[in-house]
Design an enzyme around this catalytic site. Structure first.
Site, PDB file in Angstrom:
ATOM      1  N   ARG A  72      55.371  38.810  44.998  1.00  0.00           N
ATOM      2  CA  ARG A  72      56.362  37.798  45.365  1.00  0.00           C
ATOM      3  C   ARG A  72      57.363  37.500  44.264  1.00  0.00           C
ATOM      4  O   ARG A  72      58.455  37.018  44.535  1.00  0.00           O
ATOM      5  CB  ARG A  72      55.663  36.546  45.874  1.00  0.00           C
ATOM      6  CG  ARG A  72      54.951  36.814  47.199  1.00  0.00           C
ATOM      7  CD  ARG A  72      54.154  35.612  47.673  1.00  0.00           C
ATOM      8  NE  ARG A  72      53.029  36.032  48.482  1.00  0.00           N
ATOM      9  CZ  ARG A  72      51.819  36.287  48.029  1.00  0.00           C
ATOM     10  NH1 ARG A  72      51.543  36.165  46.753  1.00  0.00           N
ATOM     11  NH2 ARG A  72      50.857  36.663  48.833  1.00  0.00           N
ATOM     12  N   GLU A 109      38.800  35.760  39.864  1.00  0.00           N
ATOM     13  CA  GLU A 109      37.589  35.038  40.252  1.00  0.00           C
ATOM     14  C   GLU A 109      36.438  36.011  40.520  1.00  0.00           C
ATOM     15  O   GLU A 109      35.301  35.766  40.150  1.00  0.00           O
ATOM     16  CB  GLU A 109      37.881  34.204  41.502  1.00  0.00           C
ATOM     17  CG  GLU A 109      36.749  33.293  41.891  1.00  0.00           C
ATOM     18  CD  GLU A 109      37.100  32.411  43.081  1.00  0.00           C
ATOM     19  OE1 GLU A 109      36.207  31.683  43.524  1.00  0.00           O
ATOM     20  OE2 GLU A 109      38.243  32.469  43.554  1.00  0.00           O
TER      21      GLU A 109
END
Length: 187
Positions: A72, A109
Site C-alpha cells: 500500500r 507475530e
C-alpha cells in the site's frame, strides 16, 4: 476512528478521509478489525486530500527519497514523491525485484519476513520519508528505516494514514518521528 493529534489543529479533510476508510470486522481472522483503504481510493476527493496533507507537511523538508513499503505504500508514495520532486523507491517483499538487492529481515507475530531494495537506489546523504498505509506493531517500518539508513540515507520521518495505537508500534521506532492522519479505535 478518530483524527490523530500530531500536535496540530484539526484539519477538516481528516474527517472525510476517516469516513472513506471501511472497517471490516473479523478479517482476515476473528478479532481483527481490518482497515480497508481501498474504499478511500474510490473517493477521489478523500484520496486527493490524503496526498495533499502529506505533501503540505513535507514540502519544505528537502526530501530526496520517498520509500514506499509494499504494497500500500506503493499507492501513496509515488504521488507524494512526484509532488515533492523526490525519487520513489519501492521496498519490496523477497524475490520481487530484479537485480542486486540489499535486505532487512524483521519479525512478525507468527514468523519473519524481509524487505528488499535495489542496491544503489539510495545515495549517502539522501533525505528519506517512509510511507505506508498503516502502523500496527511497527516491525515493517523499523525494517524500512534500518534498510534505508544502512544504505546511507537519513530517514527524517515515517508517514502513515492509520495508526493502531493499542499495538504500540510507535514505541518501536526508537524516537523516529511518525506522522499519522487517523488513530483507529479498538471499539
Amino acid at each position: 476512528m478518530s483524527a490523530a493529534g500530531n500536535g496540530e489543529c484539526e484539519d477538516p479533510r481528516i474527517e472525510r478521509i476517516s469516513k472513506a476508510i471501511r472497517v471490516i470486522p473479523d478479517f482476515p481472522k476473528p478479532g481483527i478489525k481490518f482497515q480497508d483503504i481501498t474504499t478511500l481510493l474510490l473517493d477521489h476527493k478523500a484520496f486527493q486530500d490524503t496526498i495533499d496533507i502529506f505533501v503540505e507537511r513535507f514540502k519544505d523538508k528537502n526530501i530526496t527519497v520517498v520509500a514506499g513499503v509494499e504494497a500500500r505504500g506503493f499507492i501513496f508514495g509515488p504521488p507524494i514523491a512526484l509532488a515533492l520532486g523526490a525519487k520513489f523507491i519501492p521496498l519490496r517483499k523477497p524475490k520481487k525485484l530484479p537485480g542486486e538487492v540489499i535486505f532487512e529481515e524483521y519479525v512478525l507475530e507468527y514468523g519473519s519476513d524481509r524487505l528488499e531494495m535495489h542496491v544503489g537506489a539510495v545515495e549517502t546523504g539522501d533525505r528519506a520519508l517512509v510511507v505506508d498505509d498503516l502502523i500496527a506493531t511497527g516491525g515493517t517500518l523499523c525494517a524500512a528505516i534500518n534498510l534505508l539508513e544502512r544504505a546511507g540515507a537519513e530517514v527524517l520521518e515515517c508517514a502513515c494514514i492509520i495508526e493502531l495505537p493499542e499495538l504500540k508500534g510507535r514505541a518501536r521506532l526508537a524516537g523516529k518521528p511518525l506522522f499519522i492522519l487517523i488513530e483507529a479505535d479498538d471499539t
